[in-house]
Design a protein around this motif. Structure first.
Motif, PDB file in Angstrom:
ATOM      1  N   SER A  71     -14.310  -2.417  -8.183  1.00 45.14           N
ATOM      2  CA  SER A  71     -14.816  -2.146  -6.834  1.00 45.14           C
ATOM      3  C   SER A  71     -13.907  -1.192  -6.079  1.00 45.14           C
ATOM      4  CB  SER A  71     -14.958  -3.455  -6.053  1.00 45.14           C
ATOM      5  OG  SER A  71     -13.686  -4.046  -5.822  1.00 45.14           O
ATOM      6  N   GLY A  72     -12.793  -0.820  -6.678  1.00 47.77           N
ATOM      7  CA  GLY A  72     -11.867   0.128  -6.071  1.00 47.77           C
ATOM      8  C   GLY A  72     -10.570   0.178  -6.848  1.00 47.77           C
ATOM      9  N   LEU A  73      -9.774   1.227  -6.599  1.00 45.49           N
ATOM     10  CA  LEU A  73      -8.510   1.397  -7.307  1.00 45.49           C
ATOM     11  C   LEU A  73      -7.306   1.433  -6.373  1.00 45.49           C
ATOM     12  CD1 LEU A  73      -9.568   4.119  -9.930  1.00 45.49           C
ATOM     13  CD2 LEU A  73      -9.220   1.677 -10.327  1.00 45.49           C
ATOM     14  N   GLY A  74      -7.546   1.254  -5.076  1.00 48.17           N
ATOM     15  CA  GLY A  74      -6.427   1.251  -4.144  1.00 48.17           C
ATOM     16  C   GLY A  74      -5.931   2.650  -3.823  1.00 48.17           C
ATOM     17  N   ASP A  75      -4.691   2.719  -3.374  1.00 44.76           N
ATOM     18  CA  ASP A  75      -4.061   3.987  -2.984  1.00 44.76           C
ATOM     19  C   ASP A  75      -3.876   4.878  -4.210  1.00 44.76           C
ATOM     20  OD1 ASP A  75      -2.363   6.042  -2.149  1.00 44.76           O
ATOM     21  OD2 ASP A  75      -1.357   4.743  -0.692  1.00 44.76           O
ATOM     22  N   ARG A  76      -4.586   6.013  -4.247  1.00 41.97           N
ATOM     23  CA  ARG A  76      -4.518   6.897  -5.414  1.00 41.97           C
ATOM     24  C   ARG A  76      -3.129   7.493  -5.617  1.00 41.97           C
ATOM     25  NH1 ARG A  76      -9.018   4.925  -5.100  1.00 41.97           N
ATOM     26  NH2 ARG A  76     -10.897   5.718  -6.130  1.00 41.97           N
ATOM     27  N   LYS A 134      -0.254   5.999  -5.005  1.00 38.47           N
ATOM     28  CA  LYS A 134       0.572   4.980  -5.649  1.00 38.47           C
ATOM     29  C   LYS A 134       0.117   4.741  -7.085  1.00 38.47           C
ATOM     30  CE  LYS A 134       1.803   2.508  -1.413  1.00 38.47           C
ATOM     31  NZ  LYS A 134       1.736   1.215  -0.676  1.00 38.47           N
ATOM     32  N   LEU A 135      -1.186   4.921  -7.316  1.00 35.57           N
ATOM     33  CA  LEU A 135      -1.733   4.745  -8.654  1.00 35.57           C
ATOM     34  C   LEU A 135      -1.130   5.756  -9.624  1.00 35.57           C
ATOM     35  CD1 LEU A 135      -3.890   3.227 -10.369  1.00 35.57           C
ATOM     36  CD2 LEU A 135      -5.483   5.055  -9.768  1.00 35.57           C
ATOM     37  N   ASN A 136      -0.837   6.956  -9.106  1.00 37.41           N
ATOM     38  CA  ASN A 136      -0.275   8.024  -9.942  1.00 37.41           C
ATOM     39  C   ASN A 136       1.194   8.298  -9.623  1.00 37.41           C
ATOM     40  OD1 ASN A 136      -2.800   8.616 -11.256  1.00 37.41           O
ATOM     41  ND2 ASN A 136      -3.469   9.591  -9.357  1.00 37.41           N
ATOM     42  N   ALA A 137       1.868   7.316  -9.036  1.00 30.31           N
ATOM     43  CA  ALA A 137       3.275   7.498  -8.665  1.00 30.31           C
ATOM     44  C   ALA A 137       4.139   7.747  -9.900  1.00 30.31           C
ATOM     45  CB  ALA A 137       3.776   6.267  -7.918  1.00 30.31           C
ATOM     46  N   SER A 138       5.196   8.503  -9.725  1.00 27.58           N
ATOM     47  CA  SER A 138       6.095   8.813 -10.837  1.00 27.58           C
ATOM     48  C   SER A 138       6.892   7.589 -11.266  1.00 27.58           C
ATOM     49  CB  SER A 138       7.055   9.941 -10.443  1.00 27.58           C
ATOM     50  OG  SER A 138       7.791   9.587  -9.276  1.00 27.58           O
ATOM     51  N   SER A 139       7.107   6.653 -10.335  1.00 31.46           N
ATOM     52  CA  SER A 139       7.853   5.435 -10.640  1.00 31.46           C
ATOM     53  C   SER A 139       6.916   4.399 -11.251  1.00 31.46           C
ATOM     54  CB  SER A 139       8.490   4.870  -9.371  1.00 31.46           C
ATOM     55  OG  SER A 139       8.984   3.557  -9.593  1.00 31.46           O
ATOM     56  N   ILE A 140       7.247   3.905 -12.437  1.00 30.19           N
ATOM     57  CA  ILE A 140       6.416   2.897 -13.094  1.00 30.19           C
ATOM     58  C   ILE A 140       6.412   1.589 -12.304  1.00 30.19           C
ATOM     59  CG2 ILE A 140       8.279   2.034 -14.554  1.00 30.19           C
ATOM     60  CD1 ILE A 140       4.550   2.383 -15.498  1.00 30.19           C
ATOM     61  N   LEU A 183       3.305  -2.316  -9.019  1.00 30.17           N
ATOM     62  CA  LEU A 183       3.075  -3.056  -7.783  1.00 30.17           C
ATOM     63  C   LEU A 183       1.684  -2.758  -7.230  1.00 30.17           C
ATOM     64  CD1 LEU A 183       6.550  -2.697  -6.000  1.00 30.17           C
ATOM     65  CD2 LEU A 183       5.548  -4.767  -6.995  1.00 30.17           C
ATOM     66  N   ASN A 184       1.260  -1.482  -7.310  1.00 32.63           N
ATOM     67  CA  ASN A 184      -0.076  -1.121  -6.836  1.00 32.63           C
ATOM     68  C   ASN A 184      -1.149  -1.759  -7.702  1.00 32.63           C
ATOM     69  OD1 ASN A 184      -1.900   0.671  -5.124  1.00 32.63           O
ATOM     70  ND2 ASN A 184      -2.434   1.369  -7.180  1.00 32.63           N
ATOM     71  N   THR A 185      -0.887  -1.799  -9.015  1.00 34.30           N
ATOM     72  CA  THR A 185      -1.845  -2.412  -9.935  1.00 34.30           C
ATOM     73  C   THR A 185      -2.014  -3.892  -9.632  1.00 34.30           C
ATOM     74  OG1 THR A 185      -1.287  -0.823 -11.685  1.00 34.30           O
ATOM     75  CG2 THR A 185      -2.363  -2.862 -12.360  1.00 34.30           C
ATOM     76  N   CYS A 186      -0.903  -4.582  -9.334  1.00 32.60           N
ATOM     77  CA  CYS A 186      -0.968  -6.003  -8.975  1.00 32.60           C
ATOM     78  C   CYS A 186      -1.793  -6.204  -7.705  1.00 32.60           C
ATOM     79  CB  CYS A 186       0.434  -6.565  -8.770  1.00 32.60           C
ATOM     80  SG  CYS A 186       1.409  -6.703 -10.279  1.00 32.60           S
ATOM     81  N   ASP A 197     -13.975 -13.432  -2.254  1.00 29.16           N
ATOM     82  CA  ASP A 197     -14.027 -12.215  -1.434  1.00 29.16           C
ATOM     83  C   ASP A 197     -13.200 -11.115  -2.081  1.00 29.16           C
ATOM     84  OD1 ASP A 197     -15.584 -13.558   0.386  1.00 29.16           O
ATOM     85  OD2 ASP A 197     -13.924 -14.010   1.760  1.00 29.16           O
ATOM     86  N   TYR A 198     -13.666  -9.888  -1.965  1.00 34.90           N
ATOM     87  CA  TYR A 198     -12.918  -8.758  -2.526  1.00 34.90           C
ATOM     88  C   TYR A 198     -13.203  -7.482  -1.737  1.00 34.90           C
ATOM     89  CZ  TYR A 198     -17.417  -7.934  -4.907  1.00 34.90           C
ATOM     90  OH  TYR A 198     -18.747  -7.740  -5.199  1.00 34.90           O
ATOM     91  N   ILE A 199     -12.306  -6.532  -1.866  1.00 34.06           N
ATOM     92  CA  ILE A 199     -12.426  -5.252  -1.168  1.00 34.06           C
ATOM     93  C   ILE A 199     -13.327  -4.312  -1.957  1.00 34.06           C
ATOM     94  CG2 ILE A 199     -11.159  -3.173  -0.456  1.00 34.06           C
ATOM     95  CD1 ILE A 199      -8.769  -4.972   0.162  1.00 34.06           C
ATOM     96  N   VAL A 200     -14.191  -3.622  -1.218  1.00 29.67           N
ATOM     97  CA  VAL A 200     -15.081  -2.632  -1.815  1.00 29.67           C
ATOM     98  C   VAL A 200     -14.743  -1.265  -1.244  1.00 29.67           C
ATOM     99  CG1 VAL A 200     -17.464  -1.840  -1.972  1.00 29.67           C
ATOM    100  CG2 VAL A 200     -16.955  -4.270  -2.208  1.00 29.67           C
ATOM    101  N   GLU A 201     -14.520  -0.298  -2.103  1.00 27.26           N
ATOM    102  CA  GLU A 201     -14.231   1.069  -1.672  1.00 27.26           C
ATOM    103  C   GLU A 201     -15.492   1.920  -1.817  1.00 27.26           C
ATOM    104  OE1 GLU A 201     -10.792   2.631  -3.637  1.00 27.26           O
ATOM    105  OE2 GLU A 201      -9.685   0.752  -3.441  1.00 27.26           O
ATOM    106  N   PRO A 202     -15.972   2.520  -0.720  1.00 25.12           N
ATOM    107  CA  PRO A 202     -17.202   3.309  -0.768  1.00 25.12           C
ATOM    108  C   PRO A 202     -17.194   4.393  -1.848  1.00 25.12           C
ATOM    109  CG  PRO A 202     -16.529   2.964   1.501  1.00 25.12           C
ATOM    110  CD  PRO A 202     -15.411   2.449   0.641  1.00 25.12           C
ATOM    111  N   GLY A 203     -16.049   5.033  -2.034  1.00 24.27           N
ATOM    112  CA  GLY A 203     -15.970   6.100  -3.030  1.00 24.27           C
ATOM    113  C   GLY A 203     -16.236   5.601  -4.438  1.00 24.27           C
TER     114      GLY A 203
END
Length: 205
Positions: free
Chosen positions: A48-53, A55-61, A66-69, A141-147
């Protein structure tokens, strides 16, 4: 001689089995058996979404983790794609002149100028592929991202079908309730089968 440019995958057809709560009982035994007999399993989740893009592609693993969690705790799986791959000509890959699917095959046993024969790699690898599209619905309940939803709709996803026929699941650890959790059963079976997993989005999936 290995030549990557000559390697290709040929498909005669790619059937996809749609699984939902209306037909789960009919398909679940075959799905679990396919996992047990497979050489490896591929998984792809629609979320339903991937969060902050960023942070998703941050150089730090660590930051990516943390974003994945956070995504796992706040978003939901909408559909689960699961494909099992079973190598059918495994004997042919090890020995020359074996039979596969009732046909004799040669693995390229060639003669050198001195008359000696050298075993070469098999000419092809034939896999039996079974693909399941499992419609699921988070019971919390969960977050839905329109994109994300817009992307799914543009690619033919049926949200009416998801909300009417989605297999309910709960996030997180096992619950004390004795509710049947088919999706958890599938993942438990994957763990017990100890098969190699191929993931589309790595940590996200």
């Amino acid at each position: 001689m290995n030549n990557e440019s000559n390697l290709s995958a040929e498909f005669t057809r790619v059937p996809v089995i749609d699984v939902h709560k209306g037909n789960l009982a009919a398909h679940l035994p075959a799905l679990l058996k396919a996992i047990e007999e497979s050489s490896f399993v591929a998984i792809d989740c629609e979320l339903s979404g991937l969060g902050d893009r960023k942070k998703l592609n941050a150089s730090s693993i660590d930051e990516r983790y943390l974003n994945t969690c956070l995504v796992a705790k706040t978003r939901s799986i909408i559909a689960l794609g699961l494909s099992t791959y079973t190598l059918e000509n495994i004997k042919d890959a090890k020995t020359n002149g074996s039979h596969t699917n009732g046909q004799s095959k040669s693995n390229g046993d060639t003669a050198t100028e001195n008359g000696n024969h050298e075993d070469s790699e098999p000419k092809s690898w034939n896999y039996k592929v079974q693909t399941y599209n499992i419609m699921v619905l988070c019971g919390e309940d969960y977050i839905v991202e329109p994109g994300s939803l817009k992307f799914l709709v543009e690619h033919g996803f049926d949200f009416r079908k998801q909300y009417s026929l989605g297999i309910q699941y709960l996030r997180g650890n096992d619950r004390e309730e004795n509710e049947d959790q088919p999706l958890r059963r599938i993942f438990s079976h994957l763990v017990k089968a100890r098969k190699a997993l191929v993931l589309h989005n790595g940590l996200i999936d």
